[in-house]
Design a protein around this motif. Structure first.
Motif, short mmCIF file in Angstrom:
data_model
loop_
_atom_site.label_atom_id
_atom_site.label_comp_id
_atom_site.label_asym_id
_atom_site.label_seq_id
_atom_site.Cartn_x
_atom_site.Cartn_y
_atom_site.Cartn_z
N THR A 219 0.81 -1.22 0.00
CA THR A 219 0.00 0.00 0.00
C THR A 219 0.84 1.27 0.00
O THR A 219 0.29 2.37 -0.02
CB THR A 219 -0.93 0.03 1.24
N HIS A 220 2.16 1.13 0.01
CA HIS A 220 2.99 2.34 0.06
C HIS A 220 2.89 3.10 -1.26
O HIS A 220 3.08 2.54 -2.33
CB HIS A 220 4.45 1.99 0.36
N ARG A 221 2.62 4.38 -1.16
CA ARG A 221 2.40 5.22 -2.34
C ARG A 221 3.61 5.26 -3.28
O ARG A 221 3.45 5.44 -4.49
CB ARG A 221 2.09 6.63 -1.82
N ASP A 222 4.81 5.09 -2.77
CA ASP A 222 6.00 5.21 -3.61
C ASP A 222 6.46 3.88 -4.20
O ASP A 222 7.50 3.83 -4.85
CB ASP A 222 7.15 5.84 -2.80
N VAL A 223 5.71 2.83 -3.95
CA VAL A 223 6.04 1.53 -4.58
C VAL A 223 5.13 1.38 -5.79
O VAL A 223 3.91 1.37 -5.66
CB VAL A 223 5.82 0.36 -3.58
N ASN A 224 5.72 1.28 -6.98
CA ASN A 224 4.90 1.31 -8.20
C ASN A 224 4.51 -0.07 -8.69
O ASN A 224 3.61 -0.20 -9.52
CB ASN A 224 5.68 2.00 -9.33
N LYS A 225 5.23 -1.08 -8.24
CA LYS A 225 5.00 -2.41 -8.78
C LYS A 225 5.17 -3.43 -7.64
O LYS A 225 6.10 -3.30 -6.84
CB LYS A 225 6.04 -2.70 -9.87
N ILE A 226 4.30 -4.43 -7.63
CA ILE A 226 4.47 -5.52 -6.68
C ILE A 226 4.68 -6.80 -7.48
O ILE A 226 3.95 -7.07 -8.44
CB ILE A 226 3.20 -5.70 -5.80
N SER A 227 5.68 -7.57 -7.09
CA SER A 227 5.81 -8.91 -7.65
C SER A 227 5.68 -9.88 -6.48
O SER A 227 6.46 -9.83 -5.52
CB SER A 227 7.15 -9.09 -8.35
N PHE A 228 4.66 -10.73 -6.57
CA PHE A 228 4.31 -11.58 -5.44
C PHE A 228 4.31 -13.04 -5.87
O PHE A 228 3.77 -13.38 -6.94
CB PHE A 228 2.91 -11.21 -4.92
N THR A 229 4.87 -13.92 -5.08
CA THR A 229 4.68 -15.36 -5.25
C THR A 229 4.16 -15.93 -3.95
O THR A 229 4.74 -15.67 -2.89
CB THR A 229 6.00 -16.06 -5.64
N GLY A 230 3.08 -16.68 -4.04
CA GLY A 230 2.52 -17.28 -2.84
C GLY A 230 1.14 -17.83 -3.10
O GLY A 230 0.76 -18.11 -4.24
N ASP A 231 0.41 -17.97 -2.03
CA ASP A 231 -0.92 -18.56 -2.06
C ASP A 231 -1.90 -17.67 -2.84
O ASP A 231 -1.82 -16.44 -2.78
CB ASP A 231 -1.35 -18.69 -0.60
N SER A 232 -2.85 -18.29 -3.53
CA SER A 232 -3.81 -17.51 -4.32
C SER A 232 -4.65 -16.58 -3.44
O SER A 232 -5.00 -15.47 -3.85
CB SER A 232 -4.74 -18.43 -5.12
N ARG A 233 -4.97 -17.02 -2.20
CA ARG A 233 -5.76 -16.14 -1.31
C ARG A 233 -4.97 -14.88 -0.99
O ARG A 233 -5.51 -13.77 -1.01
CB ARG A 233 -6.07 -16.87 0.01
#
Ligand code: NDP
Length: 498
Positions: A219-233
């Motif tokens: 949710t940080h305003r200065d982070v433009n991209k998230i790359s996530f690996t993990g559970d679908s939930r």
């Protein structure tokens, strides 16, 4: 072996630091449930410092010659290689992956990923577009800026490196959060990054609970991209949070992968691959097959041999080089597997192998589950629909190849699948209908970094590895250079310029 006499630090703004509020978390060895290390437990306050540092570093990192960025990645890879002796037992102790896996797969894969991305990433290019002769039109590949990388525990080091390396080579600065149960080898990477000479703020690593530290990154305003690996939930929660700022999210999520064995399959290869790919890493692989659809003509022979082969898997102490399957990553994973085993029995599944803990004195205190195979009669049962992420699989008899594909598609996940047949023409036609991101013919779980990895449906729609991964860490900026001195618009006879 434990690491209780070592200090583990986060990396923020080029410095190895403890959590601002002094919080710590114990890391537990799932083979015996004993503490092996203590690491910082951060809060949103630490994330704010890490993002601020990454933001300060982003312009100069983006404007660093790509060859110099590559040189630093090679150095980091070389430091992983130099410290393999330290990393292998650490990876094993924190989540139970046997040393046969951590030494033969994890460490070489992490080094290879650094090298491959450092090499390939130097030739990431934009495009030129020749649509309009009155202009030169191009697209520039731009890094996102600050990217947030959130990773799981089943390959703690490799999943982190396979995000960090492409993000860095394309000029992004990073805030990386490893899993709370298994952050140790990623925290060693923090030390090596300092030794390698990465500029302050380019790599930041923070440890702490997903709902606080992970969400603070997302949710940080200065982070433009998230790359996530993990559970679908978790992936859905992250996408929901990221949508507030229309943030780009790459997600590599769960799988419930089918292995389809047809009457004309090469049975030795199918049996060996089934046993390996279903139970390697205790079945805790997003790409493991956990649903087997076997054609009736080969069913009895294949299932009989699969059960015999799986029964010979050596389960035990993950530090013993002969061990093929260690414990699950922590007790709750074992408890989940046991709940699914109980519910499969209740639903009328026939237990063909396992279904219990190995009750030997040396394994009684660990998070172990024996290789477990159920014969299942209904594809809508949990055993054929839910990602159990454990050495627990279901087999079902089918009449035809088309029926097998229909059943394989009847699932909300779409990560990968395999088809076993000697007839490649038939296999290719079936693959056209399979709803997955990766399809193997006469292979399963073979993943190399040069090939794209990722799924569809609730497994996520993005790609890791290969040249395609660079799409996830760059966006295309379109630049138009007008050549004509007087651009002609529809208004040229309508607009009075004087
Ligand atoms: P989780 O989703 O539980 O956790 C993954 C990461 O997300 C951890 O770092 C976790 O932190 C963090 N996290 C948890 N909740 C939040 C939140 N609300 N906001 C932000 N971050 C959060 O997955 P697991 O670690 O259990 O990993 C297993 C899963 O990963 C399986 O479903 C598997 O299929 C999938 N996977 C998919 C792959 C693919 O390529 N498709 C590859 C490897 C795994 P914390 O540890 O603190 O909870």
């Amino acid at each position: 072996m434990d690491f209780l006499n070592q200090e583990f630090y986060n990396l923020i703004d080029g410095a190895l630091v403890k959590a601002q509020k002094g919080g710590t978390m114990n890391i537990i060895n799932p083979a015996n449930n004993k503490a092996v290390a203590v690491v910082p437990k951060c809060t949103a306050e630490d994330v704010a410092l890490a993002v601020a540092a990454a933001k300060r570093a982003k312009n100069s990192w983006k404007n660093t010659y790509v060859g110099d960025r590559a040189a630093l990645l090679y150095k980091l890879g070389a430091l992983v290689a130099a410290h393999a002796g330290e990393l292998i037992p650490m990876e094993t102790a924190q989540y139970g992956g046997p040393v046969s896996k951590t030494s033969n797969f994890d460490i070489p894969a992490a080094i290879g990923e650094f090298e491959l991305m450092a090499g390939m990433g130097r030739s990431v290019t934009g495009t030129t577009i020749t649509a309009d002769p009155t202009a030169r039109i191009l697209t520039l590949r731009e890094p996102y800026g600050v990217v947030g990388l959130i990773t799981p525990w089943n390959f703690p080091l490799v999943t982190a490196v396979s995000k960090l390396a492409p993000a860095l080579i394309t000029g992004n600065t990073c805030v990386l959060k490893p899993p709370s149960c298994a952050p140790l080898t990623v925290l060693k990477l923090a030390e090596y990054a300092v030794e390698a000479g990465f500029p302050a703020g380019v790599i930041n690593i923070v440890t702490g609970p997903g709902p606080e530290v992970g969400e603070a990154i997302v949710t940080h305003r200065d982070v433009n991209k998230i790359s996530f690996t993990g559970d679908s939930r978790t992936g859905k929660r992250i996408m929901e949070l990221a949508s507030g700022q229309v943030k780009s999210v790459a997600s590599e999520l769960g799988g419930k992968n089918a292995m389809i064995v047809l009457d004309d399959a090469e049975i030795d290869a199918a049996v060996e691959t089934a046993a390996y790919s279903a139970f390697f890493n205790s079945g805790q692989n997003c790409g493991s097959p956990s649903r087997f659809y076997v054609q009736e003509g080969i069913y009895d022979e294949f299932v009989g041999r699969f059960v015999r082969a799986a029964g010979k898997i050596v389960v035990g102490d993950p530090t013993d080089p002969k061990t093929m399957m260690g414990p699950l990553a922590y007790n709750a994973c074992r408890d989940t597997a046991e709940r699914y085993i109980a519910s499969a029995k209740k639903a009328g599944g026939r237990l063909l192998l396992g279904g219990e803990r190995p009750e030997t004195p040396d394994m009684r205190d660990g998070a172990y589950v024996c290789p477990t195979i159920f014969q299942v009669y209904d594809n809508r049962q949990e055993m054929m629909q839910e990602e159990i992420f454990a050495p627990v699989v279901g087999v079902m008899k089918v009449k035809t190849a088309d029926e097998a594909v229909d059943l394989a598609n009847d699932c909300r996940y779409g990560l990968c699948a395999s088809i076993w047949t000697r007839d490649y023409r038939k296999a290719l036609k079936l693959i056209d209908r399979l709803e997955v991101g990766t399809a193997w013919i006469n292979q399963h779980l073979k993943i190399v970094p040069e090939t794209p990895w990722g799924g569809c449906k609730e497994s996520g729609w993005t790609k890791e590895n290969s040249m395609l991964v660079f799409e996830e860490y760059t966006f295309h900026k379109h630049v138009w250079l007008e050549l004509s001195e007087q651009p002609h618009t529809f208004w040229e006879t309508m607009l009075d310029l004087n």
